[in-house]
Design an enzyme around this catalytic site. Structure first.
Site, PDB file in Angstrom:
ATOM      1  N   SER A 137    -103.602  -1.797 -23.935  1.00  0.00           N
ATOM      2  CA  SER A 137    -103.321  -1.731 -22.511  1.00  0.00           C
ATOM      3  C   SER A 137    -103.257  -3.150 -21.951  1.00  0.00           C
ATOM      4  O   SER A 137    -104.184  -3.934 -22.140  1.00  0.00           O
ATOM      5  CB  SER A 137    -104.450  -0.949 -21.835  1.00  0.00           C
ATOM      6  OG  SER A 137    -104.233  -0.902 -20.450  1.00  0.00           O
ATOM      7  N   ALA A 138    -102.158  -3.455 -21.245  1.00  0.00           N
ATOM      8  CA  ALA A 138    -101.923  -4.837 -20.818  1.00  0.00           C
ATOM      9  C   ALA A 138    -102.928  -5.348 -19.784  1.00  0.00           C
ATOM     10  O   ALA A 138    -103.271  -6.535 -19.772  1.00  0.00           O
ATOM     11  CB  ALA A 138    -100.505  -4.955 -20.251  1.00  0.00           C
ATOM     12  N   HIS A 139    -103.419  -4.455 -18.913  1.00  0.00           N
ATOM     13  CA  HIS A 139    -104.219  -4.970 -17.790  1.00  0.00           C
ATOM     14  C   HIS A 139    -105.612  -5.444 -18.194  1.00  0.00           C
ATOM     15  O   HIS A 139    -106.345  -5.997 -17.375  1.00  0.00           O
ATOM     16  CB  HIS A 139    -104.289  -3.942 -16.650  1.00  0.00           C
ATOM     17  CG  HIS A 139    -105.183  -2.753 -16.873  1.00  0.00           C
ATOM     18  ND1 HIS A 139    -106.480  -2.729 -16.417  1.00  0.00           N
ATOM     19  CD2 HIS A 139    -104.976  -1.563 -17.466  1.00  0.00           C
ATOM     20  CE1 HIS A 139    -107.021  -1.548 -16.704  1.00  0.00           C
ATOM     21  NE2 HIS A 139    -106.125  -0.828 -17.360  1.00  0.00           N
ATOM     22  N   CYS A 187    -119.576   6.215 -11.477  1.00  0.00           N
ATOM     23  CA  CYS A 187    -119.615   6.705 -10.095  1.00  0.00           C
ATOM     24  C   CYS A 187    -118.378   7.517  -9.751  1.00  0.00           C
ATOM     25  O   CYS A 187    -118.072   7.726  -8.589  1.00  0.00           O
ATOM     26  CB  CYS A 187    -119.756   5.534  -9.131  1.00  0.00           C
ATOM     27  SG  CYS A 187    -121.211   4.563  -9.477  1.00  0.00           S
ATOM     28  N   ALA A 207    -103.262   2.773 -21.987  1.00  0.00           N
ATOM     29  CA  ALA A 207    -103.975   3.254 -23.175  1.00  0.00           C
ATOM     30  C   ALA A 207    -104.403   4.711 -23.053  1.00  0.00           C
ATOM     31  O   ALA A 207    -104.546   5.398 -24.057  1.00  0.00           O
ATOM     32  CB  ALA A 207    -105.187   2.372 -23.445  1.00  0.00           C
TER      33      ALA A 207
HETATM   34  N1  PMP Z   1    -109.793   2.863 -23.784  1.00  0.00           N
HETATM   35  C1  PMP Z   1    -110.730   2.009 -23.388  1.00  0.00           C
HETATM   36  C2  PMP Z   1    -111.776   1.601 -24.368  1.00  0.00           C
HETATM   37  C3  PMP Z   1    -110.745   1.504 -22.083  1.00  0.00           C
HETATM   38  O1  PMP Z   1    -111.701   0.650 -21.704  1.00  0.00           O
HETATM   39  C4  PMP Z   1    -109.741   1.934 -21.184  1.00  0.00           C
HETATM   40  C5  PMP Z   1    -109.704   1.434 -19.747  1.00  0.00           C
HETATM   41  N2  PMP Z   1    -110.885   1.655 -19.046  1.00  0.00           N
HETATM   42  C6  PMP Z   1    -108.771   2.840 -21.630  1.00  0.00           C
HETATM   43  C7  PMP Z   1    -108.824   3.277 -22.934  1.00  0.00           C
HETATM   44  C8  PMP Z   1    -107.698   3.359 -20.725  1.00  0.00           C
HETATM   45  O2  PMP Z   1    -106.724   2.389 -20.526  1.00  0.00           O
HETATM   46  P1  PMP Z   1    -105.670   2.486 -19.330  1.00  0.00           P
HETATM   47  O3  PMP Z   1    -106.360   1.944 -18.126  1.00  0.00           O
HETATM   48  O4  PMP Z   1    -104.540   1.626 -19.785  1.00  0.00           O
HETATM   49  O5  PMP Z   1    -105.248   3.903 -19.219  1.00  0.00           O
END
Ligand code: PMP
Length: 413
Positions: A213-215, A359, A70
């Site tokens: 985002s898949a994870h 952090c 993402a």
């Molecule tokens: N947008 C939001 C709201 C998220 O929580 C995150 C992940 N922390 C991201 C974007 C970024 O996603 P990615 O880890 O796939 O780069």
């Protein structure tokens, strides 16, 4: 250790891993290889995943552009909007100023992959408006309407917040953007798999660009997508990098077939959970059929149990964000009065949760989201964010309650 940090990332589901494995070992073809069956089968797997993702979001599969996650999808959406880039450059090159710089509107509660892009655009000459959010981290549609100017090119508002679970009134914001001819980008990362997303609601889809985002929902790390609406005027996107012209020339690079297969499987798993008529109504977020709801009741019930138990044992806890029924079903975020945030985190040995300070830098900074909500720095530092998942059990919640109660009592003694 009990994992309750599912807003940070999630466990890859066993069925997702099983779907991926053959694409590491036997089916290792390049999806762009057109001369042999290895390539054909890889391409078929990619297209199957694309369909699974599209089905979850209710959009045609050619709207999906695979990315590394993402962060990249958000960058592609915002930096890639050629309209903004073109307008950012003044017609008289070299002056550094334009009489009518394009306007990009976002808000203080976004993820850094949107906010830092906004700051960069500002340095490059775009007129960026960062709207405040209310005490619950919610964006006010009226403020969006008031901020839109004739030169506004793009509005970016997240569907749900990754720290406090606030669900934004996207349908309303979408209607405003549509009426005013402005594109709407939505970072949907924390919402996918928890609340329904319908990109083609009956009365007209409000979102033009959507990042996922898949994870964050039991898929693998390193893969995501930007969904690009293609049923209206073409959205003028420029790729972030040039190369082989993959993904309709929007994202060059060999497709990570195993990750994409896992991404598709995770979407299928999330979609098949859409079965009960309880939970958060789809109407609340995208204006589509209220019968399309997710099976989130169980997770929400565990989350509610967690909060009720903590409150019955401890004084001085304050909920950060909206009432539980109005936020993501798996989110709980609260502050603990009268304790030092760092001491609290370091005394929680049995549970993995997040604190309200980032952090990533040497000096822990209070969360920008809690700050934007008007929460004091000391209460932000002494905050805990819990993220539950489909794998969270009641026994784990009971351990978490005992652990927090023990730690807080000790620190307050
Ligand atoms: N947008 C939001 C709201 C998220 O929580 C995150 C992940 N922390 C991201 C974007 C970024 O996603 P990615 O880890 O796939 O780069």
């Amino acid at each position: 250790m009990i994992y309750l940090d599912n807003h940070a990332t999630t466990r890859v589901a066993p069925e997702v891993l099983a779907a991926m494995l053959p694409y590491f070992t036997e089916e290792y073809g390049n999806a762009a290889s057109v001369n042999h069956a290895f390539g054909w089968r890889a391409a078929e797997a990619v297209e199957r995943a694309r369909e699974q993702i599209a089905r979850l979001l209710n959009c045609p599969k050619d709207w999906i552009v695979f990315t590394s996650g993402a962060t990249e999808a958000n960058n592609l959406a915002i930096k890639g909007l050629r309209r903004m880039g073109t307008l950012a450059r003044p017609s008289g090159e070299g002056t550094g100023k334009s009489a009518h710089p394009p306007n990009f509107i976002t808000n203080t509660a976004e993820h850094p992959s949107v906010l830092d892009v906004a700051k960069r655009l500002k340095r490059l000459g775009t007129d960026v408006k960062i709207l405040p959010v209310d005490r619950d981290a919610r964006v006010d549609p009226q403020q969006v309407a008031d901020a839109i100017k004739p030169e506004t090119a793009l509005v970016s508002v997240m569907l749900a917040n990754n720290e406090v679970g606030t669900i934004n009134p996207l349908a309303e914001i979408g209607r405003i953007c549509r009426e005013r001819g402005v594109l709407l980008h939505c970072d949907a990362v924390p919402a996918v798999g928890k609340i329904p997303i319908d990109l083609q609601p009956a009365e007209g889809g409000p979102v033009d660009l959507l990042s996922l985002s898949a994870h964050k929902f039991h898929g693998p790390k390193g893969v995501g997508a930007l969904v690009v609406r293609r049923d209206g005027p073409r959205i003028p996107l420029d790729p972030l990098f040039d190369g082989g012209g993959h993904e309709q020339h929007l994202r060059s690079g060999t497709l990570p077939v195993p990750l994409i297969v896992g991404f598709g499987a995770a979407c299928e798993m999330a979609r098949l959970n859409r079965s009960v008529s309880e939970g958060i109504e789809a109407n609340d977020v995208t204006g589509h059929s209220p019968s399309l709801t997710l099976r989130v009741t169980q997770i929400a019930a565990l989350r509610d149990h967690l909060w009720q138990s903590l409150q019955s044992e401890l004084e001085g806890l304050s909920l950060n964000g909206p009432p539980l029924a109005e936020r993501l079903p798996n989110n709980l975020n609260f502050s603990v009065a009268g304790v030092d945030g760092e001491a609290l985190m370091s005394s929680l040995k049995e549970i993995a949760v997040s604190s309200g300070s980032a952090c990533s830098t040497a000096e822990p900074e209070p969360s920008h989201v809690l700050r934007a909500m008007g929460i004091s720095d000391s209460l932000s530092r002494a905050s805990l964010r819990f993220g539950l998942s489909r794998y969270t059990t009641e026994a784990e919640i009971d351990v978490a309650v005992a652990e927090v109660v023990r730690a807080v009592r000790k620190l307050r003694a």
